[in-house]
Design a protein around this motif. Structure first.
Motif, PDB file in Angstrom:
ATOM      1  N   UNK A  77    -101.968 -10.775 -34.487  1.00 31.56           N
ATOM      2  CA  UNK A  77    -101.075  -9.704 -34.963  1.00 31.56           C
ATOM      3  C   UNK A  77    -101.848  -8.570 -35.636  1.00 31.56           C
ATOM      4  N   UNK A  78    -101.537  -7.360 -35.237  1.00 33.86           N
ATOM      5  CA  UNK A  78    -102.166  -6.196 -35.821  1.00 33.86           C
ATOM      6  C   UNK A  78    -103.506  -5.831 -35.230  1.00 33.86           C
ATOM      7  N   UNK A  79    -104.004  -6.599 -34.260  1.00 33.09           N
ATOM      8  CA  UNK A  79    -105.315  -6.347 -33.648  1.00 33.09           C
ATOM      9  C   UNK A  79    -105.142  -6.070 -32.159  1.00 33.09           C
ATOM     10  N   UNK A  80    -106.007  -5.243 -31.619  1.00 33.39           N
ATOM     11  CA  UNK A  80    -105.994  -4.954 -30.189  1.00 33.39           C
ATOM     12  C   UNK A  80    -106.769  -6.045 -29.472  1.00 33.39           C
ATOM     13  N   UNK A  81    -106.104  -6.833 -28.665  1.00 34.21           N
ATOM     14  CA  UNK A  81    -106.731  -7.970 -27.995  1.00 34.21           C
ATOM     15  C   UNK A  81    -106.459  -7.920 -26.492  1.00 34.21           C
ATOM     16  N   UNK A  84    -103.072  -9.608 -25.700  1.00 34.31           N
ATOM     17  CA  UNK A  84    -101.911  -8.778 -25.992  1.00 34.31           C
ATOM     18  C   UNK A  84    -101.614  -7.802 -24.874  1.00 34.31           C
ATOM     19  N   UNK A  85    -102.653  -7.138 -24.348  1.00 33.71           N
ATOM     20  CA  UNK A  85    -102.453  -6.206 -23.239  1.00 33.71           C
ATOM     21  C   UNK A  85    -102.009  -6.925 -21.972  1.00 33.71           C
ATOM     22  N   UNK A  86    -102.547  -8.117 -21.731  1.00 34.34           N
ATOM     23  CA  UNK A  86    -102.194  -8.868 -20.526  1.00 34.34           C
ATOM     24  C   UNK A  86    -100.749  -9.344 -20.576  1.00 34.34           C
ATOM     25  N   UNK A  87    -100.290  -9.811 -21.715  1.00 35.22           N
ATOM     26  CA  UNK A  87     -98.900 -10.251 -21.838  1.00 35.22           C
ATOM     27  C   UNK A  87     -97.930  -9.103 -21.589  1.00 35.22           C
ATOM     28  N   UNK A  88     -98.264  -7.933 -22.114  1.00 31.60           N
ATOM     29  CA  UNK A  88     -97.398  -6.779 -21.903  1.00 31.60           C
ATOM     30  C   UNK A  88     -97.374  -6.388 -20.425  1.00 31.60           C
ATOM     31  N   UNK A 107     -93.245 -19.646 -21.402  1.00 29.37           N
ATOM     32  CA  UNK A 107     -93.728 -19.702 -20.022  1.00 29.37           C
ATOM     33  C   UNK A 107     -95.059 -20.444 -19.913  1.00 29.37           C
ATOM     34  N   UNK A 108     -95.310 -21.393 -20.816  1.00 29.49           N
ATOM     35  CA  UNK A 108     -96.453 -22.323 -20.759  1.00 29.49           C
ATOM     36  C   UNK A 108     -97.796 -21.594 -20.687  1.00 29.49           C
ATOM     37  N   UNK A 109     -97.966 -20.608 -21.516  1.00 26.16           N
ATOM     38  CA  UNK A 109     -99.193 -19.811 -21.522  1.00 26.16           C
ATOM     39  C   UNK A 109    -100.373 -20.629 -22.017  1.00 26.16           C
ATOM     40  N   UNK A 110    -101.514 -20.503 -21.337  1.00 27.74           N
ATOM     41  CA  UNK A 110    -102.755 -21.172 -21.760  1.00 27.74           C
ATOM     42  C   UNK A 110    -103.941 -20.367 -21.253  1.00 27.74           C
ATOM     43  N   UNK A 111    -105.018 -20.338 -22.022  1.00 27.24           N
ATOM     44  CA  UNK A 111    -106.242 -19.612 -21.657  1.00 27.24           C
ATOM     45  C   UNK A 111    -107.402 -20.589 -21.565  1.00 27.24           C
ATOM     46  N   UNK A 112    -108.341 -20.343 -20.676  1.00 32.51           N
ATOM     47  CA  UNK A 112    -109.481 -21.246 -20.509  1.00 32.51           C
ATOM     48  C   UNK A 112    -110.518 -21.079 -21.610  1.00 32.51           C
ATOM     49  N   UNK A 113    -110.677 -19.863 -22.126  1.00 34.95           N
ATOM     50  CA  UNK A 113    -111.704 -19.618 -23.140  1.00 34.95           C
ATOM     51  C   UNK A 113    -111.241 -18.495 -24.057  1.00 34.95           C
ATOM     52  N   UNK A 114    -111.694 -18.556 -25.302  1.00 37.05           N
ATOM     53  CA  UNK A 114    -111.425 -17.496 -26.271  1.00 37.05           C
ATOM     54  C   UNK A 114    -112.736 -16.800 -26.607  1.00 37.05           C
ATOM     55  N   UNK A 115    -112.855 -15.562 -26.236  1.00 38.34           N
ATOM     56  CA  UNK A 115    -114.085 -14.821 -26.482  1.00 38.34           C
ATOM     57  C   UNK A 115    -113.980 -14.036 -27.786  1.00 38.34           C
ATOM     58  N   UNK A 116    -115.144 -13.795 -28.422  1.00 41.10           N
ATOM     59  CA  UNK A 116    -115.187 -13.105 -29.703  1.00 41.10           C
ATOM     60  C   UNK A 116    -115.000 -11.601 -29.526  1.00 41.10           C
ATOM     61  N   UNK A 117    -114.996 -10.929 -30.622  1.00 45.61           N
ATOM     62  CA  UNK A 117    -114.906  -9.466 -30.646  1.00 45.61           C
ATOM     63  C   UNK A 117    -116.043  -8.841 -29.838  1.00 45.61           C
ATOM     64  N   UNK A 118    -115.692  -7.936 -28.926  1.00 46.47           N
ATOM     65  CA  UNK A 118    -116.683  -7.219 -28.153  1.00 46.47           C
ATOM     66  C   UNK A 118    -117.299  -7.980 -27.004  1.00 46.47           C
TER      67      UNK A 118
END
Length: 536
Positions: A77-81, A84-88, A107-118
């Motif tokens: 929340x409050x950050x550009x990620x 967030x853009x993909x869900x929209x 809708x059973x959302x899941x991601x394979x990896x979480x990458x850091x800033x940048x």
């Protein structure tokens, strides 16, 4: 009365009237599949059109992104990620209904990896239940996303599929400039001062954090001997203090002359000619040749530099990286994770640096690491310590010490710009469902992924280093003032005599540091500007 009686008496003997003709009922209609229609159905559909109903399908979406300007992959929340853009975009493309907007659990959302800033990605995968009809979902998604996020395609998966749980391994790549492995390039001010009069004097770096700090008696004498600008001209250059970028022609000319006449200094970009031509060459995709090559026995020599990533250097760097392979406690290679936390235990499958990548005239070492999963900053810290060892700022045994559970050590964190997620691997899933479902891999999107990597990720890494000198700036922090724990060696020995000769005497006298901060409840202050990054 009499007639009535006669009629009532005779009526039972009359034959019954003939039965009227009745239409037999239609037989029960069979259930038809959604793909077959009768003539009546077609007639009904054309006469009274109805809104077509689509079903949700469980799919895995393959995509890539350049992480610059984003606060990581995971929605915050409050950050550009990225998330967030993909869900929209999924909502605007009709894949997610209005009632589920902003609620990925529905809708059973899941991601394979979480990458850091940048941090960027080439083979990221997410999964969920989406409306994939009408055809053209990929095109609609890309039209609702910025150019730095590209959807390659999607594949149907099993109902129980989860992109995170079913991902066996993840492969990351870190591109480190070759000059970062040169022990004599981009030294800190103390090392430059300590080298005076030693016969192996080091130059002050013009294009990074040491600019504006003149090393007395060094630059004037050397520039005169090498036919460079006079002492007064150098003083004028040094007096231009703490500006973030120095791009004057005189400065580039000085840097080029230094590089052409000595073997242990780098110009901040790792490529003198590329630096001199920065003003006339547009740093775009066209200047990127995308070439990769294996390091051979002769090595790859920097233009105008004495350092090269030869077979000897390659062997040493791979030996350092191999210390990370296997199952270890990586609590010193992340933040906010205690040694006792089971999450600190991670398994590294492989870690090597065998390939040289040339981007916009600059050579990078391609470091590939494969593991089951990684923690926040883990890869960047592993690279950071490995580079510090290559630059003789620490002993190789420090890695084994840092992997111990009862030891707390402050480990340098390499810049995020060179790191990207290369691919998510689903070997177990593919083996189990190979007869009924498509293989989940990047094979079908290899060409698109390579084009995206060249255009957005590699060009960004090279141009950022050439314009801002991110890695060159970071190298100046690899000293005992910022990281006193780098002095620690197994069996309480001091670091090699060779390294001690490069350290000022006033720092050598202050080398007694306690490594185990957990028992003493002490904390070492380290320059780290990224403690507010999104947690992985």
């Amino acid at each position: 009365m009499e007639n009535q009686d006669i009629t009532s008496a005779k009526s039972p003997s009359l034959p019954p009237p003939p039965p009227l003709h009745q239409q037999e009922p239609d037989p029960k209609r069979l259930k038809m599949s959604t793909t077959a229609t009768s003539d009546d159905d077609e007639h009904t559909t054309t006469s009274t059109p109805r809104k077509q109903q689509f079903k949700r399908r469980k799919i895995a979406i393959f995509f890539a992104y350049c992480g610059v300007g984003y606060q990581g992959m995971q929605k915050n929340p409050g950050a550009k990620t990225i998330e967030g853009d993909l869900e929209e975009a999924l909502f605007r493309s009709g894949a997610v209904p209005e009632q589920d907007r902003g609620n990925p659990k529905r809708y059973d959302w899941a991601r394979s990896a979480r990458t850091d800033k940048g941090v960027s990605a080439v083979g990221q995968v997410v999964s969920g239940r989406f409306y994939i009809d009408p055809p053209g979902l990929v095109g609609r998604l890309n039209s609702n996303l910025p150019a730095q996020i590209r959807i390659f395609g999607y594949k149907r998966v099993t109902a129980s599929y989860n992109a995170k749980k079913f991902c066996d391994r993840r492969r990351y790549v870190y591109l480190i400039p070759v000059f970062a492995l040169d022990p004599s390039a981009h030294r800190d001010r103390e090392s430059v001062l300590a080298s005076l009069g030693s016969g192996n004097e080091l130059f002050k770096c013009f294009e990074c954090s040491e600019r504006g700090r003149k090393v007395a008696g060094l630059m004037g004498r050397r520039t005169y001997q090498l036919g460079m600008p006079t002492n007064n001209e150098v003083d004028n250059l040094n007096s231009e203090d703490d500006t973030k970028v120095e791009s004057t022609e005189g400065l580039n000319r000085n840097t080029k002359s230094e590089m052409e006449t000595q073997n242990c200094v780098d110009n901040g970009t790792g490529d003198t000619e590329g630096s001199v031509q920065n003003e006339s060459t547009d740093l775009n995709v066209g200047s990127w040749d995308g070439s990769e090559r294996q390091v051979n026995g002769e090595g790859n020599r920097f233009r105008d530099s004495g350092f090269c990533y030869s077979a000897k250097e390659k062997e040493r760097f791979n030996r350092i990286l191999k210390h990370y392979v296997g199952s270890h406690n990586f609590h010193n290679f992340t933040t906010r994770t205690k040694a006792e936390d089971p999450a600190a235990h991670r398994y590294i499958v492989s870690f090597n640096a065998n390939t040289i990548v040339n981007v916009q005239g600059m050579d990078f070492v391609k470091c590939e690491v494969v593991g089951q999963s990684f923690m926040l900053h883990q890869i960047r810290k592993m690279i950071g310590l490995a580079v510090a060892i290559m630059r003789n700022c620490a002993s190789e045994s420090l890695i084994e010490t840092a992997l111990q559970k009862d030891v707390n050590i402050n480990v340098p964190t390499a810049p995020e710009v060179g790191l990207y997620l290369d691919e998510c691997l689903f070997a177990s899933y593919n083996q189990k469902w190979k007869d009924s479902h498509e293989e989940l891999s990047m094979k079908d999107y290899q060409e698109e992924a390579e084009d995206f990597k060249m255009k957005h990720i590699y060009s960004h890494i090279a141009s950022t280093e050439q314009k801002e000198g991110v890695v060159a700036l970071w190298l100046h922090s690899l000293n005992y003032r910022n990281y006193p724990d780098l002095r620690f060696v197994k069996n309480e020995d001091t670091i090699d005599q060779k390294n001690n000769n490069e350290v000022p005497n006033d720092q050598k006298n202050n080398s007694e540091d306690t490594i185990d901060k957990r028992n003493s409840n002490e904390e070492t202050i380290v320059i780290d500007s990224e403690v507010k990054e999104v947690a992985e």
